[in-house]
Scaffold this active site. Structure first.
Site, short mmCIF file in Angstrom:
data_model
loop_
_atom_site.label_atom_id
_atom_site.label_comp_id
_atom_site.label_asym_id
_atom_site.label_seq_id
_atom_site.Cartn_x
_atom_site.Cartn_y
_atom_site.Cartn_z
N GLU A 1 0.82 -1.22 0.00
CA GLU A 1 0.00 0.00 0.00
C GLU A 1 0.85 1.26 0.00
O GLU A 1 0.55 2.22 -0.72
CB GLU A 1 -0.92 0.00 1.23
N ASP A 2 1.92 1.29 0.80
CA ASP A 2 2.63 2.56 1.05
C ASP A 2 4.00 2.68 0.39
O ASP A 2 4.65 3.71 0.52
CB ASP A 2 2.81 2.74 2.58
#
Length: 706
Positions: free
Chosen positions: A76-77
């Protein structure tokens, strides 16, 4: 931040055969991917995944879950991908990381319709691999422990989501320690004054009574020594939120609250559990109605324990939980105990529930849900409920949520039995269908050919399965009539805003509302599951406000024949917004009761007198008197301020009677004219907030004739 070797040592404590190289590689990869990223607190971001992994070691989880915790935010990051993680750490880890990423992207605290879709996705993710939710719960726990670095508005939003979704989910999974900490951390954000007040009272209580936990623990150990039973005894004060909830539920002040201390006795065998129970009951008096045997009747998540509450030292009530070591491991880890390791081997705990079977039992009853909102309602009912165990006449056990009725019992056996239910016997005695069942009762369902579910049942039952089946049956039975009525309601509502209720317009509304077609929109409009305003708002939101005309106060109820007169029952004084039912009286028309009015019990055997009613949609006039019982301080100007306060809420006082006069307090009964249930709630909250009001409650009095 925990060093990688310290993390490996935590895993080795329960799994000496751990793949240390795999954990080292995941640790280094995660640190590299998150390099340069910071948390709101200013710490390096990677401190968070490491803390999540450490939390999961407390549950003795496998290497794949620990590695997933270290990598759970990489997809996700960071620039990391599924393929890269699969290549370096295997597809099992990649699937788990991807599952956590999808859960993170669900906005569980969003609007109701979207929230229900996300709940369905959450349960789908859980059904693939329950370890995904274990990582997510640990992730949320660490975020709540460090929530102070967020802005106040975001803290409140996260705390509310935690209280509504993650804490009850942890409880449902049997992870009570996690549920309690999540609730208490949320409570600290949402109501810090109440939490501080409880902690201050605890400190005062300890000053006055000394170390009660140490004294009672010693007393229990002494009794076990007399019986020559080997066991560990632990005591603790209950969490502030747990105490607060009990105060709210029982409407008791802290000083009157019992069993604020809990004790656990952990022994070697099941036989010892019952010997310990006997020793405790011989030494202290058991509190009636506070005994539960979850060893003979385990919870669906595998929880086993004996619970009893006794009047201990100085008359203080204390709860004692008795279980074996293996039962305790399941009680602490819940469903997660399935993956627990001990000495390098998967722990073969006979009480651990197979996660696949557990999630199947939780989701099977939602498979037939007609829409997302119904699914959401069912999920929340299942997650928040405690349990009772009842018996069929043949002795089979039926597991139900707390607050369940004989109708829930009937539907738990089979939908056909529920639909045909006309009555029930509990322990051989005929009881009303809205009776709340208790642990250990035997229930016999009485059925009749041709019987169909009643609309009033929806407000009586407590299980999602029953609600879904009742709604489905009602829709099928009344569909043609509801479609015809819905068509007329839609025509009038659309004409009111200068539009036509064409098939195309209704199809557009169906799409917006997540319904299959225009016929379903009309059916739900006719059955009052949808309002005309909701349908118009789905297509013409800017025109919806025009449909909120004030309802004619002379005819605010739907469901009466044209020649039928009606009046509200004096005993319960129902107001718009509350579920209602009518009872016919010869020569007196129909008397409207609130669905939960105890006076309805006397009409249980007279179904022909019941009339299915509901309030007209729209804005009602403030024409519904409700009686309030107030206790106020005896001081200059107090009564005037109370009257002004009620006037500020746009409510009128139609009658006032002094019931009792004391030197310090007056008790009086006010009759206030209100619009609806929301208006009543506003008035009650305003009065509760007034410092000179000691108590305020709505009066529901069976002695007053209907």
């Amino acid at each position: 931040m925990i060093d990688v070797e310290d993390l490996i040592a935590l895993v080795r404590n329960y799994n000496p055969k751990t793949n240390a190289d795999l954990i080292r590689r995941a640790y280094e990869y995660g640190r590299k991917m998150h390099e340069g990223q910071k948390r709101h607190s200013g710490e390096d971001y990677f401190t968070h995944p490491v803390a999540v992994a450490a939390i999961l070691t407390e549950q003795r989880l496998d290497d794949a879950t620990i590695v997933t915790a270290l990598l759970h935010d990489t997809i996700e990051d960071t620039k990391s991908t599924w393929g890269e993680i699969a290549g370096m750490f295997g597809e099992e880890v990649a699937e788990l990381v991807d599952g956590v990423t999808k859960l993170t992207n669900l906005q569980l605290s969003s609007t109701e319709s979207k929230q229900s879709e996300n709940f369905r996705k959450l349960f789908m993710a859980m059904s693939k691999d329950l370890r995904v939710i274990l990582v997510k719960l640990a992730d949320r726990l660490h975020n709540m422990r460090t929530i102070k670095s967020l802005k106040a508005e975001k803290q409140a939003r996260k705390a509310r989501e935690t209280m509504d979704v993650f804490a009850p989910l942890a409880g449902r999974m049997g992870m009570q320690y996690m549920r309690e900490e999540l609730e208490d951390l949320s409570f600290k954000v949402l109501n810090p004054e109440a939490r501080s007040s409880i902690i201050r009272r605890f400190i005062t209580l300890q000053r006055e009574t000394g170390d009660v936990i140490h004294k009672i623990t010693a007393d229990i150990r002494l009794e076990l020594e007399k019986e020559k039973i080997e066991a560990d005894v632990y005591g603790r004060a209950k969490k502030p939120y747990s105490i607060w909830r009990k105060m709210q539920e029982k409407q008791l002040a802290f000083s009157r609250l019992s069993d604020i201390y809990g004790f656990r006795v952990i022994c070697r065998s099941e036989g010892d559990c019952y010997r310990i129970l006997g020793a405790i009951h011989r030494r202290w008096r058991a509190v009636p109605g506070r005994f539960k045997d979850y060893i003979s009747q385990p919870k669906s998540n595998g929880y086993r324990s004996i619970h009893t509450t006794v009047s201990g030292r100085d008359g203080k009530q204390v709860e004692v939980q008795i279980r074996t070591r293996q039962m305790h491991e399941v009680a602490e880890a819940g469903v997660a105990a399935h993956w627990s390791y001990r000495d390098g081997e998967r722990a073969q705990n006979p009480f651990a529930v197979d996660p696949a079977r557990w999630i199947a039992t939780l989701t099977e009853r939602f498979d037939n849900g007609d829409d997302h909102d119904e699914f959401l309602e069912n999920v929340k009912l299942e997650m928040y409920s405690d349990q009772v165990f009842c018996f069929t006449p043949k002795g089979d056990v039926v597991q139900l949520p707390k607050g369940a009725t004989p109708i829930d019992f009937a539907y738990a056996i089979h939908t056909r039995i529920g639909n045909a239910c006309v009555g029930a016997k509990v322990d051989g005695i005929r009881v009303p269908l809205w009776t709340r069942l208790k642990n250990g009762q035997s229930v016999e369902v009485i059925t009749a050919a041709g019987q169909r579910p009643q609309a009033t049942w929806i407000d009586i039952v407590a299980t999602g399965r029953a609600k879904s089946a009742i709604r489905r049956s009602l829709r099928e039975e009344n569909r043609e009539r509801f479609v015809k009525l819905g068509h007329e309601l839609a025509r009038v509502a659309f004409e009111h805003v200068g539009k036509k209720a064409t098939d195309k317009a209704l199809r557009t509304a169906a799409k917006t509302l997540g319904l299959p077609d225009e016929t379903e929109v009309l059916a739900r409009l006719g059955s009052a599951e949808l309002t005309a305003r909701e349908v118009i708002e789905a297509i013409y939101p800017e025109l919806a406000a025009q449909t909120a005309d004030e309802v004619d106060s002379r005819r605010p109820v739907v469901g009466l024949a044209a020649d039928q007169s009606f009046r509200r029952a004096n005993c319960c004084q129902p107001v718009p917004g509350e579920r209602i039912v009518g009872i016919t009286y010869r020569g007196q028309g129909v008397v409207v009761h609130a669905i939960d009015c105890p006076a309805l019990a006397e009409f249980e055997e007279q179904p022909e007198r019941w009339v299915d009613l509901h309030w007209h949609a729209g804005r009602h006039a403030a024409a519904f008197p409700v009686s309030l019982n107030l206790t106020i301080a005896n001081g200059a100007g107090v009564l005037g301020r109370i009257c002004t306060l009620i006037g500020e809420q746009m409510a009128n006082i139609s009658d006032l009677t002094f019931v009792d006069r004391k030197p310090d307090f007056y008790r009086l009964i006010l009759e206030v004219d209100l619009r609806d249930a929301e208006h009543l709630h506003m008035v009650l909250k305003a009065l509760e907030a007034e410092s000179d009001v000691a108590q305020v409650e709505r009066i529901r009095d069976l002695s007053r004739k209907p």
